[in-house]
Design an enzyme around this catalytic site. Structure first.
Site, PDB file in Angstrom:
ATOM      1  N   MET A 294      11.309  24.514   1.217  1.00 43.78           N
ATOM      2  CA  MET A 294      10.487  23.671   0.351  1.00 43.78           C
ATOM      3  C   MET A 294      11.320  22.856  -0.624  1.00 43.78           C
ATOM      4  SD  MET A 294       7.361  24.750  -2.203  1.00 43.78           S
ATOM      5  CE  MET A 294       6.455  25.621  -0.937  1.00 43.78           C
TER       6      MET A 294
ATOM      7  N   TYR B 127      16.285  30.631   5.969  1.00 45.50           N
ATOM      8  CA  TYR B 127      15.231  31.410   6.621  1.00 45.50           C
ATOM      9  C   TYR B 127      15.387  31.465   8.138  1.00 45.50           C
ATOM     10  CZ  TYR B 127      12.677  30.884   2.192  1.00 45.50           C
ATOM     11  OH  TYR B 127      12.287  30.899   0.885  1.00 45.50           O
TER      12      TYR B 127
ATOM     13  N   LYS C 226       0.840  -1.210   0.000  1.00 48.58           N
ATOM     14  CA  LYS C 226       0.000   0.000   0.000  1.00 48.58           C
ATOM     15  C   LYS C 226       0.875   1.259   0.000  1.00 48.58           C
ATOM     16  CE  LYS C 226      -0.206  -0.123   5.060  1.00 48.58           C
ATOM     17  NZ  LYS C 226      -1.032  -0.507   6.233  1.00 48.58           N
TER      18      LYS C 226
ATOM     19  N   ARG D 112     -10.095   0.444  14.860  1.00 48.05           N
ATOM     20  CA  ARG D 112     -10.144   1.044  13.518  1.00 48.05           C
ATOM     21  C   ARG D 112     -11.202   0.283  12.720  1.00 48.05           C
ATOM     22  NH1 ARG D 112      -3.911   1.821  11.560  1.00 48.05           N
ATOM     23  NH2 ARG D 112      -4.502  -0.061  10.456  1.00 48.05           N
TER      24      ARG D 112
HETATM   25  C1  LIG Z   1      -0.299  -1.538   6.893  1.00 46.95           C
HETATM   26  C2  LIG Z   1      -0.887  -2.808   7.351  1.00 46.95           C
HETATM   27  C3  LIG Z   1      -0.080  -3.955   7.547  1.00 46.95           C
HETATM   28  C4  LIG Z   1       1.431  -3.921   7.473  1.00 46.95           C
HETATM   29  O1  LIG Z   1       1.936  -3.458   8.703  1.00 46.95           O
HETATM   30  P1  LIG Z   1       3.523  -3.407   8.987  1.00 46.95           P
HETATM   31  O2  LIG Z   1       3.593  -2.937  10.383  1.00 46.95           O
HETATM   32  O3  LIG Z   1       4.068  -2.394   8.024  1.00 46.95           O
HETATM   33  O4  LIG Z   1       4.061  -4.752   8.756  1.00 46.95           O
HETATM   34  C5  LIG Z   1      -0.705  -5.151   7.848  1.00 46.95           C
HETATM   35  N1  LIG Z   1      -2.034  -5.218   7.997  1.00 46.95           N
HETATM   36  C6  LIG Z   1      -2.846  -4.145   7.843  1.00 46.95           C
HETATM   37  C7  LIG Z   1      -4.307  -4.299   8.025  1.00 46.95           C
HETATM   38  C8  LIG Z   1      -2.303  -2.903   7.544  1.00 46.95           C
HETATM   39  O5  LIG Z   1      -3.089  -1.839   7.413  1.00 46.95           O
END
Ligand SMILES: *Cc1c(COP(=O)(O)O)cnc(C)c1O
Length: 370
Positions: free
Chosen positions: A308, A260, A32, A130
């Site tokens: 930036m 800055y 992801k 969640r």
């Molecule tokens: C992001 C995620 C993972 C991976 O977690 P890591 O700590 O990066 O290994 C696994 N399961 C779900 C549901 C996630 O959202």
């Protein structure tokens, strides 16, 4: 000028390293968020060639991109908008993590529409708070799933959940709740092939909770899921190196303000070097005054304001030239700061550091893609 060097062979090795810590569980590789900033398509292709069993993403959109790139592995997506239309996902054979009755009904409709059985993973919230069905919603979710299986719209592939990693006691309580959740599923006549609970953290901590599949994210990228351990402690190899070439150097007098707000002034006559990386590239502005970078084998503080597009290093009387390479972070085994070092300096975690790297960085890949 700015480069994120991604070591695909390190990612493949990290998959094997993590897999070897399980007792033959399937490995779902989490790609992801553009593979945590490493580039989703090349990383996914590498992982497919390296023997990952599943790919995991948050959004259906990410899953469809993987399919469009020709990736045939099973793909699981688990975060959906309230009005998600699942037609293309079901049509593309994307497996869906589902958390409530509404989503189940929408997916069943999509399955009916495209004429294909939807493969679903039912998510139970065992205490992260969640997504996932709460303990009180779970019986209704099971009842709905059971009905939709009987009607031929869905197949339940798995039951899954996610740990909060708050403390061992909290995680063990979640494991217990997970065990009750799938016992309830069985009692409700819902059949499933897989159970999956642990991400990188849980995989390393709770061998009793690997079940049939583990979901591996951060560890694939060669980073530790724990603040108190380094990647090397687990035999993992950091896959991302963030580098840039100095665009300009100049000699300035002592007492000159730099960048800055003049957070830094030269102590004496000094050489300044300009690095073309700023917060647009994902280098946190609050790295200012706290982080260090490596140039020609030596560490230098980022002691003037990160802007930036750029930041400035005060080299004093050290020799440096335009075109010299600056390593912002990489594999500490190479003597450069790690993503963990930068994370600690910025009061965040390595996950955020690698995932936010982007902007005008160009990614280059080491190792065969597949
Ligand atoms: C992001 C995620 C993972 C991976 O977690 P890591 O700590 O990066 O290994 C696994 N399961 C779900 C549901 C996630 O959202």
């Amino acid at each position: 000028m700015r480069e994120l060097i991604i070591d695909l062979d390190a990612i493949a090795k990290n998959l094997q390293t993590m897999r070897a810590k399980t007792n033959g569980a399937l490995a779902l590789a989490v790609v992801k968020a553009d593979a945590y900033g490493h580039g989703m398509i090349p990383v996914a292709k590498k992982l497919e060639a390296a023997g990952a069993d599943y790919l995991g993403v948050a959004d259906v959109h990410e899953a469809l991109q993987l399919r469009e790139a020709g990736i045939d592995l099973p793909i699981l997506a688990w975060l959906h908008s309230a009005d998600e239309n699942f037609n293309s996902a079901v049509d593309a054979g994307i497996e869906l993590g589902l958390a409530n009755v509404e989503q189940l009904n929408r997916v069943a409709k999509a399955a009916q529409h495209v004429g294909r059985v939807a493969r679903v993973h039912l998510k139970v919230d065992t205490g992260l708070g969640r997504n996932g069905a709460s303990v009180s919603e779970w019986p209704e979710v099971l009842k709905t799933a059971h009905g939709l299986v009987a009607e031929g719209f869905i197949q339940v592939v798995a039951i899954f959940s996610h740990l909060s990693c708050t403390s061992e006691a909290d995680d063990l309580r979640q494991i217990e709740r997970f065990e009750s959740a799938f016992a309830e599923a069985k009692a409700a006549g819902v059949e499933f092939e897989l159970r999956h609970l642990t991400a990188s953290d849980g995989l390393l901590r709770y061998p009793q909770a690997h079940y049939e599949m583990v979901r591996i994210g951060i560890a694939l990228y060669g980073l530790s899921p724990f603040v108190e351990n380094t990647a090397a402690d687990f035999g993992l190899i950091p896959a991302m190196t963030a580098t840039a070439k100095i665009t300009q150097t100049k000699r300035v007098a002592g007492g000159e303000g730099v960048s800055y707000g003049y957070l830094h002034r030269t102590a004496a006559e000094s050489t300044l070097g300009l690095v073309p990386v700023g917060y647009a590239e994902g280098l946190p502005r609050n790295a200012t005054g706290k982080a260090t970078v490596s140039v020609n084998g030596k560490n230098y503080a980022i002691n003037s304001r990160v802007a930036m597009d750029q930041f400035v290093i005060d080299f004093g009387d050290d020799e440096v030239e335009a075109g010299d390479a600056v390593t912002i972070f990489g594999d500490p085994a190479a003597g450069v700061p790690s993503a963990d070092d930068l994370a600690a300096a910025c009061d965040t975690i390595n996950y955020e550091i690698v995932t936010r790297m982007g902007g005008r960085f160009k990614r280059t890949y080491l190792g065969e893609i597949a």
